[in-house]
Enzyme design. Sequence first.
Site, PDB file in Angstrom:
ATOM      1  N   HIS A  69      16.547  27.905 -36.215  1.00 36.29           N
ATOM      2  CA  HIS A  69      15.315  27.140 -36.048  1.00 36.29           C
ATOM      3  C   HIS A  69      15.672  25.691 -35.703  1.00 36.29           C
ATOM      4  O   HIS A  69      16.272  24.985 -36.514  1.00 36.29           O
ATOM      5  CB  HIS A  69      14.498  27.166 -37.344  1.00 36.29           C
ATOM      6  CG  HIS A  69      13.869  28.493 -37.625  1.00 36.29           C
ATOM      7  ND1 HIS A  69      13.754  29.025 -38.898  1.00 36.29           N
ATOM      8  CD2 HIS A  69      13.315  29.413 -36.795  1.00 36.29           C
ATOM      9  CE1 HIS A  69      13.145  30.194 -38.842  1.00 36.29           C
ATOM     10  NE2 HIS A  69      12.876  30.452 -37.567  1.00 36.29           N
ATOM     11  N   PHE A  92      18.988  24.390 -40.294  1.00 38.15           N
ATOM     12  CA  PHE A  92      19.981  25.068 -41.147  1.00 38.15           C
ATOM     13  C   PHE A  92      19.643  26.534 -41.417  1.00 38.15           C
ATOM     14  O   PHE A  92      19.807  27.014 -42.535  1.00 38.15           O
ATOM     15  CB  PHE A  92      20.161  24.333 -42.476  1.00 38.15           C
ATOM     16  CG  PHE A  92      20.196  22.833 -42.382  1.00 38.15           C
ATOM     17  CD1 PHE A  92      20.968  22.190 -41.428  1.00 38.15           C
ATOM     18  CD2 PHE A  92      19.439  22.040 -43.239  1.00 38.15           C
ATOM     19  CE1 PHE A  92      21.015  20.805 -41.332  1.00 38.15           C
ATOM     20  CE2 PHE A  92      19.475  20.660 -43.155  1.00 38.15           C
ATOM     21  CZ  PHE A  92      20.261  20.038 -42.201  1.00 38.15           C
ATOM     22  N   HIS A  93      19.212  27.271 -40.388  1.00 36.31           N
ATOM     23  CA  HIS A  93      18.850  28.679 -40.575  1.00 36.31           C
ATOM     24  C   HIS A  93      19.595  29.608 -39.619  1.00 36.31           C
ATOM     25  O   HIS A  93      18.967  30.429 -38.950  1.00 36.31           O
ATOM     26  CB  HIS A  93      17.339  28.860 -40.365  1.00 36.31           C
ATOM     27  CG  HIS A  93      16.474  28.134 -41.337  1.00 36.31           C
ATOM     28  ND1 HIS A  93      15.125  27.884 -41.104  1.00 36.31           N
ATOM     29  CD2 HIS A  93      16.752  27.588 -42.552  1.00 36.31           C
ATOM     30  CE1 HIS A  93      14.621  27.229 -42.132  1.00 36.31           C
ATOM     31  NE2 HIS A  93      15.580  27.035 -43.025  1.00 36.31           N
ATOM     32  N   PRO A  94      20.915  29.558 -39.533  1.00 42.72           N
ATOM     33  CA  PRO A  94      21.603  30.477 -38.616  1.00 42.72           C
ATOM     34  C   PRO A  94      21.552  31.916 -39.113  1.00 42.72           C
ATOM     35  O   PRO A  94      21.805  32.193 -40.283  1.00 42.72           O
ATOM     36  CB  PRO A  94      23.039  29.945 -38.606  1.00 42.72           C
ATOM     37  CG  PRO A  94      23.198  29.267 -39.931  1.00 42.72           C
ATOM     38  CD  PRO A  94      21.859  28.674 -40.240  1.00 42.72           C
TER      39      PRO A  94
END
Length: 548
Positions: free
Chosen positions: A304, A478-480
């Site tokens: 994101h 920070f949403h890999p």
Amino acid sequence: MKHDTTSITKAGDFDDIVIGAGTAGCLLANRLSADPQRRVLLLEAGGPDNYHWIHIPVGYLYCIGNPRTDWCYTTQVQTGLNGRALGYPRGRVLGGSSSINGMIYMRGQREDYDGWRDLGNPGWGWDDVLPIFKAMEDHHKGASPWHGSGGPWRVDQQRLSWEILDAVQEAARQAGIEPIEDFNRGDNEGSGYFEVNQRRGWRWNTSKAFLRPVKDRTNLTVMTGARVERLLFDDQKRVTGVVFVREGQRQQVGCRGEIALSAGAIGSVQILQASGIAAGSLLQKFGIEQVHELPGVGQNLQDHLQLRMVYRVRDVLTLNQQAASLWGRFNMGLQYALFRRGPLSMAPSQLGIFTRSDPNQNRANVEYHVQPLSLEKFGEPLHQFPAFTASVCNLRPTSRGTIQIVSPNTEVAPSIDCNYLATEEDRQVAIDSIRLTRKIVSQSALARYHPEEVLPGASLLKDDDLIKAAGDIGTTIFHPVGTCKMGHDPMAVVDSDLRVHGVQGLRVADASVMPTITSGNTNSPTLVIAQKAADAMLAARNNEGVTV
């Protein structure tokens, strides 16, 4: 490449091994060690979660970018971000990213999970995962058709509010976005204050939730400071053990049962590739002997991207003023010390808004994280003027990136190429999101605060200017996910029971298995993935003759 085995110390055998004591790994260690007859090993490259800033909610400011708690990765230069590279935080400590993240409790949308199911992954629809979410919850409102009570995963209300954020919520209503009671009932469209993974003003990470209650189990061994080098396989492609480095010594442990790889969307890929499970062309570059050809390992990276829009305001308190004065800082500390309230108890983002970037979207496709503060970029001081930030992210990006090793040595960080804003669809959503934010801020509810757009700047109006602006102000939230995706197509890495295709005894259980990213913050969905993996592993134990 032939591996040197002369300097490896044998450190015993275990029934099950979990690699990574992050969000997923802590839960797995808890569930798998419930049988006292099974010896379980949990390996974590980072250290214990005894750093005080982990537990004070605002301490994420001191944990992200700190090698004590963060892998401190950096992305490749991003064309879509106008040639910028980004810092890419990932937790390196017990609790993993749940020890350094924004603490927001978010499940996503019903269609996210139904979409996974419809891709050929039975058991992953919304109606399948909702009972899992409820079973693990300890929700501040107690049990209900939507929430659970008494579980290990605490969900609290935030312990503060801000006049400026209340005004933003009212402005959103005036722009056609209604308030919502609960973001976690399968349709999160609307606005409201986020619920958080905290307990009485302290961060509630997965180490507290799942590891501490079982720390005295004699059959559970937790090793911190243990960086995994590679997995070991026999001639039948069954995983037989792990080689890791701890305190400068290479050690090897054997596995009689299964290994769960829970090192995250970056770490799990790196370990698989270094162990010979990847595209053969990649392995040949580094002389790594191939165990099994799986070209999807490290592909399908999704994240994101947030566009941080900053508005200067007047005649209202924001954190910028509070943090700028000695008295303000003293008062914040006193509030927290006495009551566990105030700014030190707050998550990075307090107000959430889920909506559609344009009316043609069939469901909410953007999420706002609205904050009563502003700064140039993460890690820099707050601005000296009062302001709020409206960060808006595309919930379902169509751009796809990659994770690839650049060395067979797992001490060397891999290449992380997020490939942000690579598709026309993502660029259009970015343009529409900036315009939508301006529409919200222009409503009468905010007029008395005289909002002035600082970033990206109100003079930017044309599409070309706005997409360049998106590249300038865009950064990771920070949403890999997605780099070991679940499915049965040629690029899938695991099946619906999270078993790695083509090998035996190995599963991946973390956010990397998501075929598509969830429509919201990804931490709690990762716990559901871990629980599903634990259930599958326990079922396999109890069924003789079942191939695992």
